[in-house]
Design a protein around this motif. Structure first.
Motif, PDB file in Angstrom:
ATOM      1  N   LEU A  45       0.978  -1.241  -0.080  1.00 48.25           N
ATOM      2  CA  LEU A  45      -0.152   0.085   0.126  1.00 48.25           C
ATOM      3  C   LEU A  45       0.869   1.259   0.071  1.00 48.25           C
ATOM      4  O   LEU A  45       1.918   1.584   0.922  1.00 48.25           O
ATOM      5  CB  LEU A  45      -0.840  -0.102   1.147  1.00 48.25           C
ATOM      6  N   PHE A  46       0.633   1.941  -0.915  1.00 43.26           N
ATOM      7  CA  PHE A  46       1.509   3.356  -1.085  1.00 43.26           C
ATOM      8  C   PHE A  46       0.384   4.554  -1.183  1.00 43.26           C
ATOM      9  O   PHE A  46      -0.551   4.410  -2.203  1.00 43.26           O
ATOM     10  CB  PHE A  46       2.357   3.108  -2.481  1.00 43.26           C
ATOM     11  N   ALA A  47       1.144   5.810  -0.558  1.00 46.57           N
ATOM     12  CA  ALA A  47       0.086   7.115  -0.727  1.00 46.57           C
ATOM     13  C   ALA A  47       0.760   7.934  -1.435  1.00 46.57           C
ATOM     14  O   ALA A  47       2.197   8.019  -1.376  1.00 46.57           O
ATOM     15  CB  ALA A  47      -0.269   7.414   0.733  1.00 46.57           C
ATOM     16  N   THR A  71      -5.696  12.935  -2.119  1.00 46.53           N
ATOM     17  CA  THR A  71      -4.483  11.992  -2.080  1.00 46.53           C
ATOM     18  C   THR A  71      -4.961  10.607  -2.584  1.00 46.53           C
ATOM     19  O   THR A  71      -6.073  10.078  -2.556  1.00 46.53           O
ATOM     20  CB  THR A  71      -4.289  11.781  -0.590  1.00 46.53           C
ATOM     21  N   ALA A  72      -4.152  10.233  -3.458  1.00 45.80           N
ATOM     22  CA  ALA A  72      -4.309   8.914  -4.272  1.00 45.80           C
ATOM     23  C   ALA A  72      -3.465   7.943  -3.704  1.00 45.80           C
ATOM     24  O   ALA A  72      -2.493   8.018  -2.982  1.00 45.80           O
ATOM     25  CB  ALA A  72      -4.139   8.974  -5.682  1.00 45.80           C
ATOM     26  N   TYR A  73      -3.885   6.620  -3.785  1.00 53.78           N
ATOM     27  CA  TYR A  73      -3.417   5.322  -3.232  1.00 53.78           C
ATOM     28  C   TYR A  73      -3.258   4.286  -4.297  1.00 53.78           C
ATOM     29  O   TYR A  73      -4.094   4.238  -5.182  1.00 53.78           O
ATOM     30  CB  TYR A  73      -4.115   4.602  -2.182  1.00 53.78           C
ATOM     31  N   LEU A  74      -1.923   3.428  -3.887  1.00 59.20           N
ATOM     32  CA  LEU A  74      -1.712   2.382  -4.946  1.00 59.20           C
ATOM     33  C   LEU A  74      -1.907   1.193  -4.234  1.00 59.20           C
ATOM     34  O   LEU A  74      -1.082   0.821  -2.962  1.00 59.20           O
ATOM     35  CB  LEU A  74      -0.417   2.253  -5.796  1.00 59.20           C
ATOM     36  N   CYS A  99      -8.171   5.067   4.838  1.00 58.48           N
ATOM     37  CA  CYS A  99      -7.162   5.868   4.010  1.00 58.48           C
ATOM     38  C   CYS A  99      -8.115   6.927   3.290  1.00 58.48           C
ATOM     39  O   CYS A  99      -8.844   6.756   2.340  1.00 58.48           O
ATOM     40  CB  CYS A  99      -6.555   5.081   2.913  1.00 58.48           C
ATOM     41  N   PRO A 100      -8.165   8.133   4.017  1.00 60.88           N
ATOM     42  CA  PRO A 100      -8.867   9.064   3.271  1.00 60.88           C
ATOM     43  C   PRO A 100      -8.418   9.761   2.108  1.00 60.88           C
ATOM     44  O   PRO A 100      -7.256   9.772   1.815  1.00 60.88           O
ATOM     45  CB  PRO A 100      -9.086  10.259   4.531  1.00 60.88           C
TER      46      PRO A 100
END
Length: 226
Positions: A19-21, A32-35, A190-191
């Motif tokens: 999990l990356f932000a 904010t995007a996440y992978l 994760c907002p």
């Protein structure tokens, strides 16, 4: 690459295994995007700032199978370029899909399976098609877009803003999430914005406890904020 991009973004921050932000994206008003790294194909939640560094990082991680848009405010002006470069599917709730007439998208109504471990969930209120993504790893992680955010104390809450589509629907969507999850199935949130209020933590711990502690009746009486 977009010719308007003159500075490279900061490298994504690893929050947990797989999990990356990404850094807040000025193109989506600080979103904010996440992978999410999955063996069956990686999932990008919302749009990171699109530049050479972002593209290189995503390619190093094995590319992106699907990009899930949590709400209309997460739509980047680079979305077409992002899809073309990554050759990924765009998933968006059906009430927001009309906003992307020039792109090929997969829309859904109530829920959509993004894989054996991931589910997209319609949570209307902040916008008509506002949605969350649930990942059943690490005790359960909910990616909430702008449906649930940290307040200035870092506490999880829905925020009633001037652009909120329908506040009562949003509170009802919060209630449905309370009913859906348990302390055993929801450890983190994760907002999709306000991540600066997390003061470097990157995610919200004790997510179910904070969610279930919300006073929904009091929230219904919340005045409109800025």
């Amino acid at each position: 690459m977009s010719q308007s991009t003159t500075r490279l973004s900061k490298p994504p921050h690893q929050l947990l295994e797989g999990l990356f932000a990404f850094s807040p994206n000025r193109d989506t008003l600080g979103g904010t995007a996440y992978l999410i790294v999955e063996e069956t194909g990686n999932i990008l939640v919302d749009c990171p700032l699109w530049d050479e560094q972002t593209q290189g990082f995503l390619e190093q991680q094995g590319g992106v199978r699907s990009l899930f848009i949590t709400h209309r405010g997460a739509l980047s002006s680079s979305l077409k370029l992002l899809q073309t470069s990554l050759k990924c599917e765009i998933i968006i709730q059906e009430q927001e899909a009309y906003l992307l007439p020039e792109l090929t998208v997969t829309s859904f109504a109530q829920e959509i399976a993004l894989g054996s471990n991931l589910t997209g969930i319609w949570t209307p209120g902040h916008s008509p098609g506002s949605s969350c993504v649930y990942w059943n790893h690490h005790g359960g992680i909910l990616f909430t877009g702008r449906h649930l955010l940290p307040d200035n104390q870092g506490k999880l809450t829905p925020l009633r803003l001037a652009k909120t589509f329908h506040w009562f629907r949003q509170v009802h969507s919060v209630a449905k999430l309370c009913d859906r999850f348990t302390p055993e199935t929801l450890a983190y949130v994760c907002p999709g914005a306000n991540t600066g209020f997390l003061r470097g933590k990157g995610l919200i711990n004790d997510a179910y406890q904070q969610l279930s502690a919300l006073d929904l009746e009091q929230l219904r009486q919340t005045p409109i904020g800025l």
